[in-house]
Design an enzyme around this catalytic site. Structure first.
Site, PDB file in Angstrom:
ATOM      1  N   ASP A   1       0.851  -1.188   0.000  1.00 42.71           N
ATOM      2  CA  ASP A   1       0.000   0.000   0.000  1.00 42.71           C
ATOM      3  C   ASP A   1       0.892   1.244   0.000  1.00 42.71           C
ATOM      4  O   ASP A   1       2.041   1.192   0.455  1.00 42.71           O
ATOM      5  CB  ASP A   1      -0.894  -0.022   1.243  1.00 42.71           C
ATOM      6  CG  ASP A   1      -1.790   1.189   1.342  1.00 42.71           C
ATOM      7  OD1 ASP A   1      -2.370   1.594   0.322  1.00 42.71           O
ATOM      8  OD2 ASP A   1      -1.923   1.734   2.458  1.00 42.71           O
TER       9      ASP A   1
ATOM     10  N   ASP B   1      -0.370   5.016   0.716  1.00 41.77           N
ATOM     11  CA  ASP B   1      -0.703   6.081   1.656  1.00 41.77           C
ATOM     12  C   ASP B   1      -0.669   5.575   3.092  1.00 41.77           C
ATOM     13  O   ASP B   1      -1.407   4.665   3.474  1.00 41.77           O
ATOM     14  CB  ASP B   1      -2.086   6.654   1.337  1.00 41.77           C
ATOM     15  CG  ASP B   1      -2.128   7.299  -0.035  1.00 41.77           C
ATOM     16  OD1 ASP B   1      -1.094   7.833  -0.457  1.00 41.77           O
ATOM     17  OD2 ASP B   1      -3.187   7.264  -0.683  1.00 41.77           O
TER      18      ASP B   1
ATOM     19  N   ASP C   1      -2.015  -0.216   6.029  1.00 42.04           N
ATOM     20  CA  ASP C   1      -2.298   0.444   7.304  1.00 42.04           C
ATOM     21  C   ASP C   1      -3.787   0.617   7.554  1.00 42.04           C
ATOM     22  O   ASP C   1      -4.200   0.833   8.694  1.00 42.04           O
ATOM     23  CB  ASP C   1      -1.605   1.811   7.372  1.00 42.04           C
ATOM     24  CG  ASP C   1      -2.263   2.832   6.458  1.00 42.04           C
ATOM     25  OD1 ASP C   1      -2.461   2.512   5.260  1.00 42.04           O
ATOM     26  OD2 ASP C   1      -2.575   3.941   6.921  1.00 42.04           O
TER      27      ASP C   1
END
Length: 208
Positions: free
Chosen positions: A11, A13, A145
């Site tokens: 991922d 961001d 996250d």
């Protein structure tokens, strides 16, 4: 899934790019407040900053990308680019999987900024996937996250590392508090894969 290479699903961001740090500075401008007044510890959706009465997260996000080049301007998280370079030189296939196209009408801007940012920071990748269902593209190990993404991936049987920030502290491990932790966990899984002891199709356990 390509079984000839070990695939790391990454991922962007909040994992590779300091999304929350960049959004905090942009939100302070957008709200006309001192940046120090906005909490660093936030939940997913940034409600702690009081943005809902100004149009909410989607409106702030649109401003950040279209007017402040969010995806091109944010800083990398410490050690992320260098660690990804090291993992890539080991033969690990970096598959970037991001859901940056969730708002309509500026997909070209989001994609262009993403590619330029990855190139500007010399972040290696073999694949760049813009999609919500990250498990659909396949990886041996994921790192994310977002609580919703982590839970969905694990429900699908995908081996997933949580990259720690204030949005996901209630999620169970395995987790990485830094990119040095990421490197250790990924290399452990990579060694298992090379020796044939890693379940290639959705291992639920993880070395600790």
């Amino acid at each position: 899934m390509d079984e000839s290479s070990f695939i790391l699903g990454v991922d962007l961001d909040g994992v590779v790019g300091d999304f929350y740090g960049a959004m905090r500075e942009i939100a302070a401008e957008w709200l006309d407040r001192p940046v120090e007044s906005l909490k660093k510890d936030v939940s997913f959706g940034l409600h702690e900053w009081g943005i809902d009465e100004y149009g909410g997260y989607d409106r702030l996000h649109r401003f950040a990308v279209t007017q402040r080049d969010l995806f091109k301007a944010m800083k990398p998280i410490k050690d992320a680019p260098a660690t990804l370079r090291k993992l890539s030189t080991r033969g690990i296939r970096i598959r970037i999987i991001t859901h940056r196209l969730f708002l309509k009408y500026f997909h070209k801007t989001s994609i262009t900024q993403t590619v330029e940012w990855l190139d500007a920071h010399d972040i290696p990748y073999w694949d760049l996937c813009f999609m919500k269902d990250k498990g659909a593209v396949g990886a041996h190990v994921y790192i994310d996250d977002s609580p919703a993404n982590v839970e969905r991936l694990r429900e699908q049987g995908c081996r997933t590392i949580v990259f720690t920030n204030s949005t996901n502290r209630n999620l169970p491990g395995p987790r990485a508090d830094s990119w040095l932790d990421v490197e250790k966990l990924v290399l452990e899984a990579y060694d298992e894969w090379r020796t044939g002891t890693l379940n290639l199709f959705g291992a639920t356990s993880f070395p600790r």
